[in-house]
Design a protein around this motif. Structure first.
Motif, short mmCIF file in Angstrom:
data_model
loop_
_atom_site.label_atom_id
_atom_site.label_comp_id
_atom_site.label_asym_id
_atom_site.label_seq_id
_atom_site.Cartn_x
_atom_site.Cartn_y
_atom_site.Cartn_z
N ASN A 113 0.84 -1.20 0.00
CA ASN A 113 0.00 0.00 0.00
C ASN A 113 0.88 1.24 0.00
N PRO A 114 1.46 1.59 -1.16
CA PRO A 114 2.42 2.70 -1.22
C PRO A 114 1.77 4.08 -1.21
N LYS A 115 1.33 4.50 -0.05
CA LYS A 115 0.69 5.82 0.06
C LYS A 115 1.75 6.92 0.07
N PRO A 116 1.42 8.10 -0.47
CA PRO A 116 2.40 9.18 -0.55
C PRO A 116 3.07 9.53 0.78
N HIS A 117 2.30 9.57 1.87
CA HIS A 117 2.93 9.99 3.14
C HIS A 117 3.93 8.95 3.64
N ASN A 118 3.76 7.67 3.23
CA ASN A 118 4.77 6.66 3.57
C ASN A 118 5.99 6.76 2.67
N LEU A 119 5.77 7.04 1.40
CA LEU A 119 6.88 7.14 0.45
C LEU A 119 7.76 8.35 0.73
N HIS A 120 7.18 9.42 1.27
CA HIS A 120 7.95 10.63 1.55
C HIS A 120 9.15 10.34 2.45
N GLN A 121 9.00 9.41 3.41
CA GLN A 121 10.09 9.10 4.33
C GLN A 121 11.29 8.49 3.62
N LEU A 122 11.08 7.99 2.42
CA LEU A 122 12.15 7.31 1.69
C LEU A 122 12.88 8.23 0.74
N LEU A 123 12.53 9.52 0.77
CA LEU A 123 13.18 10.51 -0.09
C LEU A 123 14.12 11.40 0.73
N PRO A 124 15.18 11.92 0.12
CA PRO A 124 16.14 12.74 0.86
C PRO A 124 15.64 14.15 1.17
N CYS A 125 14.50 14.55 0.58
CA CYS A 125 13.96 15.88 0.86
C CYS A 125 12.47 15.87 0.53
N ALA A 126 11.79 16.95 0.91
CA ALA A 126 10.39 17.15 0.52
C ALA A 126 10.41 17.84 -0.84
N PRO A 127 10.23 17.12 -1.93
CA PRO A 127 10.54 17.66 -3.26
C PRO A 127 9.72 18.87 -3.68
N TYR A 128 8.53 19.02 -3.12
CA TYR A 128 7.65 20.10 -3.58
C TYR A 128 7.49 21.23 -2.57
N ASN A 129 8.21 21.14 -1.46
CA ASN A 129 7.97 22.11 -0.37
C ASN A 129 9.23 22.78 0.15
N LEU A 130 10.23 22.96 -0.70
CA LEU A 130 11.47 23.56 -0.25
C LEU A 130 11.51 25.06 -0.56
#
Length: 441
Positions: A113-130
């Motif tokens: 169940n790859p929901k966005p809020h779970n996938l965010h933890q696997l990225l090095p940054c918040a891509p859309y909110n910097l």
């Protein structure tokens, strides 16, 4: 997901040899200047069984990724520099952030169940909110290697959209993987880094099509899966002797129609009535250039294709929308590209983008946008321990926008769609959509 990442290491990877002085000032192309300032997020997942064939010690795997990245950055030297304004990259070898983290859960928890809020933890940054200062600190790209309790891993990479589109990201990951497998920089042609800025010289213009589109309250992003067999049925449903839609045209048309119907349900509940709509599709222009550019060409080599208005108050047929999608994409032809390259006529293109941006904000008008990453080969990225079990993105938090990406078998399409929470609730019960797509719970 609940559980938090444990950071094992956080360092900057610099090119294995310094960038020559004459390459320090990298000019963005006109197309790069028009690109949004957020990051392009890519996630690649590798199973524990595949990883174990390479190493039981994930520290060794991490070091192999870092070493091969360092070697590759000597060719992709702008990727470890810093953006200066909206015109240049200072190729100062400041490096690429590389985070190695660990999670106390199995990989299956994410994949089922790859929901966005779970996938965010696997990225090095918040891509859309910097913020600009955060983007300067982060640089052009950043990497996060996440290891799971089971031994599986995820590689999350964020690329600055000011120089890297999804096609460029796919080419870079493929080259990185080849370097990791020991094929070295000499085994593939160096990327033509300056090519795009020579074909599309920078100009004194600024149009941000995504300005003001982020941060809308009450939006939600969901994933819809279209299997290859269901897409075949959909294409047959839409097609006729004179029109045979492509997979992307068919899926785009169905999502467009379904979102319009969801909006109509909202208007019946007292929300703003939608009388007309238009669709925007991102078009990769590498193959549309004369002569055609390589698929490995670097930069934002794409354009916005925006349709004319479609009256939708009385309802609109699926085939009509699919034909409008095709007509819109085909607007970006040789003549359009010639105008982009003209010192005079490029103004027409910029004016058209500004008009589309204004039209998107008008009341009673539903502006739907789509970008297709179908066929970009993310499932072919093999660093030496096999191909990804799953490759995806996280969707964009822009209302009425969909991102299309290939499924693992290459026949299906995974669509990440963002709508208002009210409209998404309506969409999830759309019988026609559910006849062709499945969605996450």
């Amino acid at each position: 997901m609940g559980e938090k990442n444990e950071i094992i290491s956080n360092e900057r990877i610099k090119p294995s040899s310094p960038t020559p002085n004459h390459l320090h000032n990298f000019k963005l192309s006109f197309l790069d200047q028009l690109a949004p300032s957020f990051y392009v997020p890519i996630l690649l997942f590798y199973s524990a069984s595949d990883v174990r064939t390479f190493a039981t010690d994930l520290t060794a795997l991490s070091e192999k990724l870092k070493t091969s990245l360092s070697k590759l950055l000597t060719l992709y030297y702008p990727f470890c520099g810093r953006l200066r304004g909206n015109s240049t990259i200072d190729c100062n070898d400041q490096g690429v952030i590389f985070i190695h983290s660990k999670l106390p859960i199995p990989l299956s928890n994410i994949l089922k169940n790859p929901k966005p809020h779970n996938l965010h933890q696997l990225l090095p940054c918040a891509p859309y909110n910097l913020q600009p200062q955060q983007r300067d600190t982060l640089g052009i790209m950043a990497v996060q290697l996440s290891q799971f309790k089971c031994g599986g891993i995820a590689l999350g990479v964020c690329f600055s959209h000011k120089i890297i589109d999804a096609s460029t990201a796919a080419s870079f990951l493929s080259a990185w993987a080849a370097t990791s497998r020991g094929h070295g920089n000499s085994s593939f042609a160096p990327p033509p880094m300056e090519e795009t800025s020579l074909l599309f010289p920078p100009r004194n213009v600024f149009v941000d099509m995504t300005s003001g589109m982020f941060g809308h309250a009450n939006t939600v992003t969901k994933r819809f899966i279209f299997s290859g067999s269901n897409i075949s049925r959909l294409r047959q449903n839409i097609g006729c002797p004179s029109f045979n839609p492509s997979r992307v045209e068919a899926v785009t048309a169905l999502l467009w129609k379904s979102s319009l119907e969801a909006a109509k349900e909202g208007s019946d509940s007292g929300e703003e009535n939608v009388a007309a709509s238009s669709v925007c599709h991102i078009v990769n222009i590498r193959s549309r250039m004369v002569p055609a550019l390589s698929k490995d060409s670097i930069g934002n080599i794409w354009q916005y294709a925006v349709s004319s208005l479609v009256e939708v108050e009385g309802g609109v047929g699926l085939r009509d929308l699919a034909e409008r999608v095709r007509e819109t994409i085909r607007k970006v032809d040789g003549d359009y590209i010639r105008k982009l390259q003209s010192d005079v006529e490029f103004v027409e293109v910029v004016k058209g983008l500004e008009e589309a941006r204004t039209m998107a904000a008008e009341k009673g008008h539903r502006f739907c946008a789509f970008t297709s990453w179908v066929g970009f080969g993310f499932y072919e990225v093999d660093f030496g321990w096999g191909k990804p079990t799953y490759a995806t993105t996280i969707g964009m938090p822009i209302k009425n926008l969909g991102v299309l990406i290939s499924t693992k078998d290459g026949e299906g399409i995974e669509a990440w769609l963002t709508l208002t929470t009210r409209e998404m609730a309506q969409l999830e019960h759309n019988a026609q959509l559910l006849d062709f797509a499945s969605l996450d719970s």
